[in-house]
Design a protein around this motif. Structure first.
Motif, short mmCIF file in Angstrom:
data_model
loop_
_atom_site.label_atom_id
_atom_site.label_comp_id
_atom_site.label_asym_id
_atom_site.label_seq_id
_atom_site.Cartn_x
_atom_site.Cartn_y
_atom_site.Cartn_z
N LYS A 28 0.85 -1.19 0.00
CA LYS A 28 0.00 0.00 0.00
C LYS A 28 0.89 1.24 0.00
N PRO A 29 1.27 1.72 -1.18
CA PRO A 29 2.12 2.92 -1.23
C PRO A 29 1.45 4.11 -0.56
N SER A 30 2.22 4.90 0.17
CA SER A 30 1.68 6.08 0.84
C SER A 30 1.69 7.26 -0.11
N ILE A 31 0.65 8.09 -0.01
CA ILE A 31 0.39 9.17 -0.97
C ILE A 31 0.25 10.50 -0.25
N ILE A 32 0.89 11.54 -0.78
CA ILE A 32 0.60 12.92 -0.41
C ILE A 32 -0.27 13.50 -1.52
N PHE A 33 -1.37 14.11 -1.15
CA PHE A 33 -2.31 14.63 -2.13
C PHE A 33 -2.37 16.15 -2.01
N ILE A 34 -2.18 16.84 -3.14
CA ILE A 34 -2.19 18.30 -3.15
C ILE A 34 -3.07 18.78 -4.29
N GLY A 35 -3.92 19.78 -4.04
CA GLY A 35 -4.76 20.24 -5.14
C GLY A 35 -5.85 21.19 -4.73
N MET A 36 -6.61 21.59 -5.75
CA MET A 36 -7.70 22.56 -5.60
C MET A 36 -8.97 21.99 -6.20
N PRO A 37 -10.11 22.30 -5.59
CA PRO A 37 -11.39 21.87 -6.17
C PRO A 37 -11.59 22.48 -7.56
N MET A 194 -13.22 11.82 -15.47
CA MET A 194 -12.31 10.99 -16.26
C MET A 194 -10.94 10.92 -15.60
N MET A 195 -10.48 12.05 -15.07
CA MET A 195 -9.17 12.10 -14.43
C MET A 195 -9.12 11.20 -13.21
N ALA A 196 -10.18 11.18 -12.44
CA ALA A 196 -10.22 10.32 -11.26
C ALA A 196 -10.07 8.85 -11.65
N GLU A 197 -10.69 8.47 -12.75
CA GLU A 197 -10.59 7.08 -13.22
C GLU A 197 -9.18 6.76 -13.71
N LEU A 198 -8.61 7.64 -14.54
CA LEU A 198 -7.28 7.38 -15.09
C LEU A 198 -6.22 7.40 -13.99
N LEU A 199 -6.32 8.35 -13.08
CA LEU A 199 -5.36 8.42 -11.98
C LEU A 199 -5.41 7.16 -11.13
N SER A 200 -6.59 6.67 -10.84
CA SER A 200 -6.70 5.46 -10.02
C SER A 200 -6.10 4.26 -10.74
N LYS A 201 -6.23 4.19 -12.07
CA LYS A 201 -5.62 3.09 -12.83
C LYS A 201 -4.10 3.17 -12.78
N VAL A 202 -3.57 4.38 -12.90
CA VAL A 202 -2.11 4.55 -12.81
C VAL A 202 -1.62 4.10 -11.43
N LEU A 203 -2.34 4.47 -10.40
CA LEU A 203 -1.91 4.11 -9.04
C LEU A 203 -2.10 2.63 -8.74
N VAL A 204 -3.11 2.00 -9.35
CA VAL A 204 -3.26 0.55 -9.21
C VAL A 204 -2.05 -0.16 -9.82
N GLN A 205 -1.64 0.30 -11.00
CA GLN A 205 -0.48 -0.30 -11.64
C GLN A 205 0.77 -0.12 -10.78
N TYR A 206 0.93 1.08 -10.21
CA TYR A 206 2.07 1.33 -9.33
C TYR A 206 2.01 0.45 -8.09
N LYS A 207 0.81 0.25 -7.57
CA LYS A 207 0.62 -0.58 -6.39
C LYS A 207 1.03 -2.03 -6.65
N ILE A 208 0.78 -2.49 -7.88
CA ILE A 208 1.08 -3.88 -8.23
C ILE A 208 2.56 -4.05 -8.58
N THR A 209 3.06 -3.15 -9.42
CA THR A 209 4.40 -3.35 -9.99
C THR A 209 5.51 -2.61 -9.24
N GLY A 210 5.14 -1.55 -8.51
CA GLY A 210 6.16 -0.77 -7.83
C GLY A 210 6.89 0.19 -8.73
N CYS A 211 6.42 0.38 -9.96
CA CYS A 211 7.08 1.33 -10.86
C CYS A 211 6.04 2.03 -11.73
N ILE A 212 6.43 3.18 -12.29
CA ILE A 212 5.56 3.95 -13.18
C ILE A 212 6.35 4.29 -14.43
#
Length: 332
Positions: A28-37, A194-212
């Motif tokens: 479970k990689p740890s995440i810092i989240f930064i952003g604006m609504p 759409m961004m929420a979906e794509l971002l979650s897919k990228v992070l799932v891949q990172y969670k599995i493989t450990g690389c981006i």
């Protein structure tokens, strides 16, 4: 333990993952989240809902009223909120974030340029979410410029952040067609989800493989998307398509104004017809109970929603009934 199924229609993600939770085995990689609504709130809620390990949230600066919505989400989920004084690049703030020892950072719309020292506070750096197909439409407001320029397609990009805005290596992109009457508000909302979906897919891949994996952006002179300052004023001598795109590209966030009886009214939505004629640009050429026809250089505009005054937003029927425009009046 992971169970997975192959999918073939996504260029980045090869598997839909169904997790069978085993706490000892799951990374479970740890995440810092930064952003604006609103992009940040949509994406943060998505990551929390998928049980990603969001270890800290950094909201906008203290002068930004939108910060409270993302702070509220974090506090409701017991996620620590880290706030800076003037800029996240302050040395003391950087040390606080570095001490969290997180794996990766996520940026979802932010108005501060982040320093190299800040971007190095996580093991993998930060990835940024941008609502265009980079390298085109780099900048603060791609939504407006994409519609105003008459683009037929657009997309979203997830990329590594560097010290400049929107120039880092590309991780993933998705393309879509714009609707014929797409407005800025429609595009804004669509790309957030759409961004929420794509971002979650990228992070799932990172969670599995450990690389981006990523690739450098193309070099050259690409379309920019600078921020918008001030109101727009219609030039009725322009092509009707230009006028119609400007109104859609501004709806609902910017004012597109025209002079009516010595004051300004705002055109929010409407339709158009391209047609050669000899009418004066800006002239009201026809009025019905539910229709106002205004001449442009090579066609007519038919407003559906008009704002008059600070708070008066009217359907075209209401506007005609209240203000009683006359055939032959000129809008400037």
């Amino acid at each position: 333990m992971l169970q997975y199924f192959k999918i073939h229609d996504h260029p980045l993600i090869e598997y839909i993952i169904i997790y069978v939770m085993q706490e000892n085995n799951e990374r479970k990689p740890s995440i810092i989240f930064i952003g604006m609504p609103d992009m940040a709130t949509v994406c943060l809620n998505k990551l929390i809902g998928l049980n990603f390990n969001v270890k800290a949230v950094i909201p906008p600066d203290k002068n930004n009223s939108s910060r409270f919505s993302i702070i509220e989400i974090a506090k409701n989920r017991n996620i620590p909120v880290y706030e800076f004084e003037k800029t996240p690049n302050e040395p003391e703030f950087i040390e606080k974030i570095k001490a969290l020892n997180c794996d990766i950072g996520i940026i979802c719309s932010f108005n501060h340029k982040l320093s190299k020292d800040f971007l190095n506070t996580t093991k993998e750096g930060f990835i940024n979410c941008h609502p265009s197909l980079l390298p085109d439409y780099r900048g603060a407001n791609p939504y407006f410029h994409i519609i105003n320029n008459g683009e037929k397609t657009s997309g979203i990009t997830v990329h590594f952040a560097d010290e400049n805005f929107d120039t880092g290596n590309i991780i993933a992109q998705e393309t879509f067609s714009l609707a014929e009457r797409e407005t800025m508000g429609m595009l804004f909302s669509r790309t957030n989800f759409m961004m929420a979906e794509l971002l979650s897919k990228v992070l799932v891949q990172y969670k599995i493989t450990g690389c981006i994996n990523s690739t450098p952006q193309k070099q050259g002179d690409f379309i920019k998307a600078p921020n918008i300052k001030g109101d727009f004023f219609i030039n009725w001598s322009d092509d009707i398509l230009k006028i119609e795109r400007l109104i859609r590209a501004s709806n609902p966030f910017y004012n597109v104004l025209t002079n009516f009886r010595g004051g300004y009214i705002r055109l929010i939505a409407g339709s158009y017809k391209k047609e050669n004629h000899n009418k004066t640009p800006g002239q009201i050429v026809k009025i019905k109970k539910d229709m106002l026809q205004i001449a442009a250089k090579d066609g007519y505009y038919f407003p559906n929603v008009i704002q008059a005054g600070a708070w008066g937003i009217y359907s075209i029927e209401e506007f005609i009934e209240k203000f009683k425009p006359n055939t032959g009046e000129i809008l400037k």
